[in-house]
Design a protein around this motif. Structure first.
Motif, PDB file in Angstrom:
ATOM      1  N   ASP A   1      10.130  23.499 -53.134  1.00 38.98           N
ATOM      2  CA  ASP A   1       8.984  23.263 -53.721  1.00 38.98           C
ATOM      3  C   ASP A   1       8.608  24.630 -54.532  1.00 38.98           C
ATOM      4  O   ASP A   1       7.368  25.054 -54.835  1.00 38.98           O
TER       5      ASP A   1
ATOM      6  N   PHE B   1      12.881  24.660 -59.008  1.00 41.35           N
ATOM      7  CA  PHE B   1      11.773  24.032 -59.098  1.00 41.35           C
ATOM      8  C   PHE B   1      11.046  24.587 -60.520  1.00 41.35           C
ATOM      9  O   PHE B   1      10.538  23.709 -61.237  1.00 41.35           O
TER      10      PHE B   1
ATOM     11  N   MET C   1       9.225  15.598 -54.742  1.00 38.28           N
ATOM     12  CA  MET C   1       8.944  16.991 -54.704  1.00 38.28           C
ATOM     13  C   MET C   1       8.251  17.350 -55.886  1.00 38.28           C
ATOM     14  O   MET C   1       7.203  18.340 -55.738  1.00 38.28           O
ATOM     15  N   ASN C   2       8.639  16.965 -57.147  1.00 38.30           N
ATOM     16  CA  ASN C   2       8.178  17.593 -58.335  1.00 38.30           C
ATOM     17  C   ASN C   2       6.896  16.688 -58.699  1.00 38.30           C
ATOM     18  O   ASN C   2       7.128  15.821 -59.588  1.00 38.30           O
TER      19      ASN C   2
ATOM     20  N   TRP D   1       0.846  18.520 -59.602  1.00 43.59           N
ATOM     21  CA  TRP D   1       0.961  20.022 -59.459  1.00 43.59           C
ATOM     22  C   TRP D   1       1.172  20.593 -60.892  1.00 43.59           C
ATOM     23  O   TRP D   1       0.673  21.725 -61.109  1.00 43.59           O
TER      24      TRP D   1
END
Length: 500
Positions: free
Chosen positions: A166, A171, A199-200, A204
């Protein structure tokens, strides 16, 4: 004429057509058959001596080479570059623009100008790829018929987004790609689509880049919507809501200074550095003279020519940033048990190229002659005008994806062996290095630069033709790749780092 000498300092010349043994090249007689586009030694070259083309080193002789001998992979070897770099020692101004040029583009609320008017479905992870495709597939030409000002609905799907750290290069690069496509001026609206547990995380991205949802920017996850079928239904409805807004967009007169053009090549041959790439370089100079931006990329394909670019850097810091990227690639290939010379493909070699040094010297010509104003990471937003460079692999789809994410609204793509590449949302204009391939792949090539060799057209004349055609494409004229529907499968974010 049977051959081309590129510089008086060169120890080789290039055969324009296949030469049999016994052909006279300058004052040298060929001692074996030389394929078209391949190199002929015009002097004796001792083992371990450098071989010069473009007045630069393209490799080292692995044995003694006789005058008139074919110079290629069997007697020419690659060595890593080891140079003393100069900075800001070759700063040439752009040619004077006679008058400000314009194109007909789409003015966005951000103030930027687009060349196309698409709606985008941007996926965060491979797990949402099918849903994105199904949503986009709903919008057939019949469904879009009431919206003539919308160029289409495109799903940008990829094979990564999870099983990754991450943080770090991989990333951060993927997040920059997503942000760049989400804010691209060729998009009138965007739907971001994820699975939910990847995770992506989309949230975020929204937080990191300050993206806010609204009528033409929406986000959702399959897990929250409750499954694939419902996601497709909801996604179709969301895109439908954007269509009426997107259709209100109209082209208006915009200064050429707002264009950003990706400078690309693929399927290169020996003529790339003689015809198409220098012509594109001249077109880049014309763009820079208007205040526009040209973006060279493919770091492995400037290896061996980077010293020419550092001399053009506006300051030492810009040049050193480029060299830092070169060192990163040397380390990257070493730790993955590769070599910088792995880049020339079998097709490149059949077309007359031997080492990455030779390929790079020709590839760098796409950047013209004006100062290097900025060096950027992969998919990083390009914020300076003029001639710039973006770090990327030499794999065309991955490289162009980064350039478009960085803000490029047009792509210029030179090719010698032939290419069927196309891209969205920025259209690709393809330039053939030789007339034989241009005729054979006429449905794919927009410009034939081979007439620089065959008809005496100057590099400047061809560069002006490319520049004029770029303005037409920016104003809505379809390229040949667009006419064939290319671009839906060429979105390939560069995957860096371990898959876990």
């Amino acid at each position: 004429m049977m051959f081309v000498r590129l510089d008086q300092a060169d120890s080789v010349v290039v055969a324009i057509c296949a030469l049999d043994g016994g052909a006279v090249v300058e004052s040298v007689t060929t001692i074996e058959r030389i394929p078209s586009g391949h190199k002929v030694a015009t002097q004796a070259i001792a083992a371990n001596e450098p071989v010069l083309k473009y007045a630069q080193i393209i490799g080292y002789a692995t044995r003694d080479i006789q005058p008139g001998e074919h110079v290629h992979t069997h007697n020419l070897a690659f060595r890593n570059t080891d140079m003393a770099y100069e900075y800001a020692t070759d700063l040439r101004p752009a040619p004077q623009a006679v008058q400000p040029d314009t194109f007909m583009g789409f003015r966005r609320s951000s103030g930027r100008a687009g060349t196309r008017n698409y709606l985008a479905i941007v996926t965060s992870v491979n797990c949402s790829a099918t849903a994105a495709r199904l949503i986009a597939d709903h919008f057939t030409p019949q469904v879009l018929a009431p919206y003539p000002n919308v160029d289409g609905v495109v799903a940008y799907v990829h094979g990564t987004g999870c099983g990754m750290a991450d943080s770090g290069d991989g990333f951060e690069a993927l997040q920059r790609v997503m942000w760049g496509y989400a804010k691209h001026p060729n998009h009138a609206g965007v739907l971001m689509l994820g699975l939910g547990c990847e995770m992506n995380q989309i949230d975020w991205l929204l937080d990191a880049y300050g993206l806010e949802q609204g009528p033409t920017f929406k986000a959702m996850n399959i897990q929250n919507v409750a499954g694939l079928r419902h996601t497709v239904e909801v996604g179709v409805a969301k895109v439908h809501d954007m269509l009426a807004i997107a259709n209100q967009a109209r082209r208006s007169k915009c200064p050429v200074s707002e264009l950003m053009v990706a400078l690309q090549c693929g399927g290169s041959d020996a003529w790339s550095g003689v015809t198409a790439n220098p012509a594109l370089g001249y077109a880049c100079d014309l763009l820079v003279a208007q205040g526009a931006t040209g973006v060279l990329a493919e770091t492995p394909e400037i290896y061996g020519a980077e010293h020419l670019l550092t001399r053009r850097a506006t300051d030492r810091s810009t040049g050193e940033t480029l060299i830092e990227r070169i060192r990163w690639w040397e380390d990257y290939t070493t730790r993955n048990h590769g070599s910088m010379d792995n880049n020339p493909s079998p097709g490149n070699k059949q077309g007359g190229l031997t080492t990455i040094l030779e390929k790079s010297l020709g590839a760098a010509a796409k950047g013209g002659t004006t100062p290097l104003t900025g060096v950027y990471k992969y998919a990083e937003p390009i914020t300076t005008s003029g001639f710039t460079f973006m770090d990327s692999p030499g794999y065309d789809p991955a490289s162009v994806t980064g350039q478009i994410a960085g803000g490029c609204t047009l792509v210029c793509f030179t090719t010698g062996r032939g290419s069927a590449f196309g891209s969205k949302p920025a259209p690709t204009l393809k330039i053939a290095t030789n007339s034989e391939m241009a005729r054979r792949m006429a449905e794919d090539m927009d410009v034939d630069a081979g007439d620089i060799l065959t008809k005496g057209v100057t590099v400047e004349e061809k560069g002006r033709q490319i520049y004029d055609l770029l303005l037409q494409v920016a104003s809505g004229t379809a390229t040949k790749s667009e006419a064939q529907g290319l671009g839906d499968y060429e979105f390939v974010p560069w995957q860096i780092g371990a898959v876990m």
